[in-house]
Design a protein around this motif. Sequence first.
Motif, PDB file in Angstrom:
ATOM      1  N   THR A   1       0.831  -1.198   0.000  1.00  0.00           N
ATOM      2  CA  THR A   1       0.000   0.000   0.000  1.00  0.00           C
ATOM      3  C   THR A   1       0.871   1.256   0.000  1.00  0.00           C
ATOM      4  O   THR A   1       0.619   2.224  -0.741  1.00  0.00           O
ATOM      5  CB  THR A   1      -0.927   0.003   1.236  1.00  0.00           C
ATOM      6  OG1 THR A   1      -1.758  -1.154   1.189  1.00  0.00           O
ATOM      7  CG2 THR A   1      -1.787   1.260   1.262  1.00  0.00           C
ATOM      8  N   ILE A   2       1.887   1.244   0.848  1.00  0.00           N
ATOM      9  CA  ILE A   2       2.820   2.368   0.884  1.00  0.00           C
ATOM     10  C   ILE A   2       3.545   2.503  -0.458  1.00  0.00           C
ATOM     11  O   ILE A   2       3.752   3.607  -0.972  1.00  0.00           O
ATOM     12  CB  ILE A   2       3.845   2.167   2.026  1.00  0.00           C
ATOM     13  CG1 ILE A   2       3.143   2.142   3.377  1.00  0.00           C
ATOM     14  CG2 ILE A   2       4.905   3.266   2.004  1.00  0.00           C
ATOM     15  CD1 ILE A   2       4.039   1.754   4.521  1.00  0.00           C
ATOM     16  N   ARG A   3       3.870   1.381  -1.043  1.00  0.00           N
ATOM     17  CA  ARG A   3       4.640   1.347  -2.299  1.00  0.00           C
ATOM     18  C   ARG A   3       3.930   2.081  -3.439  1.00  0.00           C
ATOM     19  O   ARG A   3       4.581   2.672  -4.317  1.00  0.00           O
ATOM     20  CB  ARG A   3       4.902  -0.113  -2.684  1.00  0.00           C
ATOM     21  CG  ARG A   3       5.719  -0.290  -3.955  1.00  0.00           C
ATOM     22  CD  ARG A   3       7.145   0.182  -3.729  1.00  0.00           C
ATOM     23  NE  ARG A   3       7.921   0.050  -4.934  1.00  0.00           N
ATOM     24  CZ  ARG A   3       7.959   0.937  -5.928  1.00  0.00           C
ATOM     25  NH1 ARG A   3       7.221   2.023  -5.845  1.00  0.00           N
ATOM     26  NH2 ARG A   3       8.711   0.732  -6.984  1.00  0.00           N
ATOM     27  N   LYS A   4       2.597   2.090  -3.434  1.00  0.00           N
ATOM     28  CA  LYS A   4       1.834   2.707  -4.524  1.00  0.00           C
ATOM     29  C   LYS A   4       1.991   4.222  -4.571  1.00  0.00           C
ATOM     30  O   LYS A   4       1.707   4.844  -5.583  1.00  0.00           O
ATOM     31  CB  LYS A   4       0.357   2.348  -4.373  1.00  0.00           C
ATOM     32  CG  LYS A   4       0.050   0.872  -4.601  1.00  0.00           C
ATOM     33  CD  LYS A   4      -1.420   0.581  -4.361  1.00  0.00           C
ATOM     34  CE  LYS A   4      -1.721  -0.896  -4.530  1.00  0.00           C
ATOM     35  NZ  LYS A   4      -3.151  -1.216  -4.275  1.00  0.00           N
ATOM     36  N   THR A   5       2.404   4.832  -3.452  1.00  0.00           N
ATOM     37  CA  THR A   5       2.491   6.295  -3.371  1.00  0.00           C
ATOM     38  C   THR A   5       3.843   6.843  -3.822  1.00  0.00           C
ATOM     39  O   THR A   5       4.044   8.047  -3.826  1.00  0.00           O
ATOM     40  CB  THR A   5       2.237   6.739  -1.920  1.00  0.00           C
ATOM     41  OG1 THR A   5       3.264   6.231  -1.088  1.00  0.00           O
ATOM     42  CG2 THR A   5       0.886   6.259  -1.431  1.00  0.00           C
ATOM     43  N   ILE A   6       4.738   5.992  -4.119  1.00  0.00           N
ATOM     44  CA  ILE A   6       6.075   6.462  -4.505  1.00  0.00           C
ATOM     45  C   ILE A   6       6.492   5.836  -5.820  1.00  0.00           C
ATOM     46  O   ILE A   6       5.807   4.949  -6.359  1.00  0.00           O
ATOM     47  CB  ILE A   6       7.092   6.163  -3.386  1.00  0.00           C
ATOM     48  CG1 ILE A   6       7.046   4.701  -2.972  1.00  0.00           C
ATOM     49  CG2 ILE A   6       6.847   7.037  -2.202  1.00  0.00           C
ATOM     50  CD1 ILE A   6       8.019   4.354  -1.885  1.00  0.00           C
ATOM     51  N   ASN A   7       7.630   6.245  -6.369  1.00  0.00           N
ATOM     52  CA  ASN A   7       8.036   5.807  -7.706  1.00  0.00           C
ATOM     53  C   ASN A   7       8.890   4.537  -7.683  1.00  0.00           C
ATOM     54  O   ASN A   7       9.117   3.921  -6.629  1.00  0.00           O
ATOM     55  CB  ASN A   7       8.770   6.949  -8.441  1.00  0.00           C
ATOM     56  CG  ASN A   7       9.991   7.410  -7.666  1.00  0.00           C
ATOM     57  OD1 ASN A   7      10.686   6.607  -7.058  1.00  0.00           O
ATOM     58  ND2 ASN A   7      10.238   8.701  -7.667  1.00  0.00           N
TER      59      ASN A   7
ATOM     60  N   ASN B   1       7.369   4.045   8.227  1.00  0.00           N
ATOM     61  CA  ASN B   1       8.105   5.301   8.344  1.00  0.00           C
ATOM     62  C   ASN B   1       7.281   6.412   7.682  1.00  0.00           C
ATOM     63  O   ASN B   1       7.180   6.502   6.456  1.00  0.00           O
ATOM     64  CB  ASN B   1       9.461   5.162   7.649  1.00  0.00           C
ATOM     65  CG  ASN B   1      10.371   6.328   7.962  1.00  0.00           C
ATOM     66  OD1 ASN B   1       9.902   7.424   8.275  1.00  0.00           O
ATOM     67  ND2 ASN B   1      11.671   6.101   7.867  1.00  0.00           N
ATOM     68  N   ASN B   2       6.662   7.294   8.485  1.00  0.00           N
ATOM     69  CA  ASN B   2       5.785   8.329   7.956  1.00  0.00           C
ATOM     70  C   ASN B   2       6.514   9.402   7.147  1.00  0.00           C
ATOM     71  O   ASN B   2       5.920  10.151   6.371  1.00  0.00           O
ATOM     72  CB  ASN B   2       5.023   8.996   9.100  1.00  0.00           C
ATOM     73  CG  ASN B   2       4.089   8.028   9.795  1.00  0.00           C
ATOM     74  OD1 ASN B   2       3.535   7.138   9.157  1.00  0.00           O
ATOM     75  ND2 ASN B   2       3.931   8.179  11.105  1.00  0.00           N
ATOM     76  N   LEU B   3       7.809   9.481   7.332  1.00  0.00           N
ATOM     77  CA  LEU B   3       8.599  10.489   6.619  1.00  0.00           C
ATOM     78  C   LEU B   3       9.300   9.906   5.399  1.00  0.00           C
ATOM     79  O   LEU B   3      10.241  10.495   4.876  1.00  0.00           O
ATOM     80  CB  LEU B   3       9.650  11.092   7.571  1.00  0.00           C
ATOM     81  CG  LEU B   3       9.111  11.779   8.828  1.00  0.00           C
ATOM     82  CD1 LEU B   3      10.266  12.210   9.718  1.00  0.00           C
ATOM     83  CD2 LEU B   3       8.235  12.963   8.476  1.00  0.00           C
ATOM     84  N   ILE B   4       8.826   8.738   4.951  1.00  0.00           N
ATOM     85  CA  ILE B   4       9.564   8.008   3.926  1.00  0.00           C
ATOM     86  C   ILE B   4       9.702   8.781   2.623  1.00  0.00           C
ATOM     87  O   ILE B   4      10.728   8.692   1.946  1.00  0.00           O
ATOM     88  CB  ILE B   4       8.922   6.617   3.685  1.00  0.00           C
ATOM     89  CG1 ILE B   4       9.872   5.751   2.884  1.00  0.00           C
ATOM     90  CG2 ILE B   4       7.564   6.731   3.019  1.00  0.00           C
ATOM     91  CD1 ILE B   4       9.493   4.289   2.862  1.00  0.00           C
TER      92      ILE B   4
END
Length: 572
Positions: free
Chosen positions: A174-180, A271-274
Amino acid sequence: MASNFESSIQRGCDFIHDFSCSPCEENGFNTEAHHYCTQCTKYYCQNCVSKHNGLYQKHAVLGRKDVNKWEAAPGVVDDLERCGKHPAEALKLVCGDHDRLCCHVCVAVDHRQCSKIHPIPDVAKGIQRNIEFQQIPKKIAELEKQFGLMKEARIKNTTSLKKTRTAISDEIKTIRKTINEILDKIEKATLQDLDGMIAKLENNIKKDIETCDKKTIELQNMIAAFQTKAKSSESKSYIAYRKSQDMMSQANDQLRGISVIACYNVTFQANNLIEELLFAVKTFGTNEEQTVMTKQREDPLSDSNHVFSVAEYKEYNVKMSDDKGECDILGVCELPSGEFVIVDYDKCKVKLLDKEYRVLDHCDVPGEPWDVCHIHGNEVAVCVVSGTKDKRGLHFINAMKGKFVNTRKLSFTHECIAAAHHGGQLYISSWNALYVYTMSGQKVKMLYKDMSGGLTVEKCAISNDGKTIYITNYDAHQLITLDNNGNKLALLTDPDMKHPTGVHVTPAGHVFVCCCGSDTVLQVEKDGKKKLATLARKEDGLHAPGDLFISSRSSSLIVVGEKDTLLVVKLI
């Protein structure tokens, strides 16, 4: 057997043979046997075998070249009566000094100085009427049942770990979808870390299950021995009773060791600051290993509010024959196997002790060792504070089958006088600061610093949840309590706390401190604000204590210092 030790051992003018001639023995003579008759199930010397062969020409007689078959021959020594240390010998004696079942070889080799050696028939009288003896099958059956239940719990735990793995993996995706796409490598690293942790925990569970299976079989065999052999004679009953007690004691120790951890678990903290720190981080978050502790009934170590008192004090000598001068033991820790590792500052030695505090092995280190801490498995880390720069630092040592093996070393830009390990990180003390490092030696941060002068940061201990750190300030006579961000939570002083050295915290949160200047051992409230009890003083056997450790296996404090002996304080 002859293959394992010399065929005879001299004790004064007597000889103890691994096999004695049966006819000679019946006539009061002590003669070594060189032959064994499989039909008569008796041993014969050279003279007696000639007479035997004349009478029984068709009997199969084995010579010394077939001595390995003597032990296996039916009827030689009943399995229940067989000596565990010398399988060819039967248990016939009891050493009252050591409370041990013995064969004749045991007495000759290990108990020749003992004064209370009694024949088993003498001490076995009335054993079958003993209530404890009669309850042995029931107690064994109960232990067997508990191991079965423990196995079921561990099997369920395996399933829950797999579900946990899936849940954490979903969160990562899920986190992975927000970044490149640059996060592909980070995702892989995080999952590898998670899978490695799960595999480690599953391996722990597998070992627990194997232990349950093994002990179940042993307990079943002992019940069978009671049903088929134990009641045939008082001697066999007594042996069965003693062996059962030893087996149950060992089984209880193993069961207690397993049941301390009710459940293995892993959590994931994102990590919220990822996104902001994308190029600075290596993983999506931290996989934290968790263990849910089982509260043990009537076990004070499981009650976080329990204030201890002392049942007894015992001293054990740890000086080796080639040690010159008095020992100065500054560090101690316990291995999962129940063995202990201590460091001798003056001798530049690391010593391995068995469960009864006897020296099994030792190795030299290239400088004076100040502390030792357990890492994982049979690995420990030793802080070397003297010598050239390339020799100082943290030396990692493995205790393999009762022997020490040096593995690797970490060096630092500052002194390394004490160390603690928690959550895959190292906490390193350097006289006046406490640092946090990765296991590979990469500095994470400086957690705490006190430059007021002297030895302000000596040894430290970390609570089971990793949220509280305890530090001894030697020169200010203080115990300092921090949170995991380095903020000071409490500062404790007390008339009994002069030059505190070692500090130890149990999984339940009990805190213990030993003090070199006042020769005391204290129990401290887990918030670090109050002394709860003074558990030992100089008159109890303390002499400049340098470190301490509480063994959950024996509910005892092991205290070391400037003395050839360590002090074991049995707590209640």
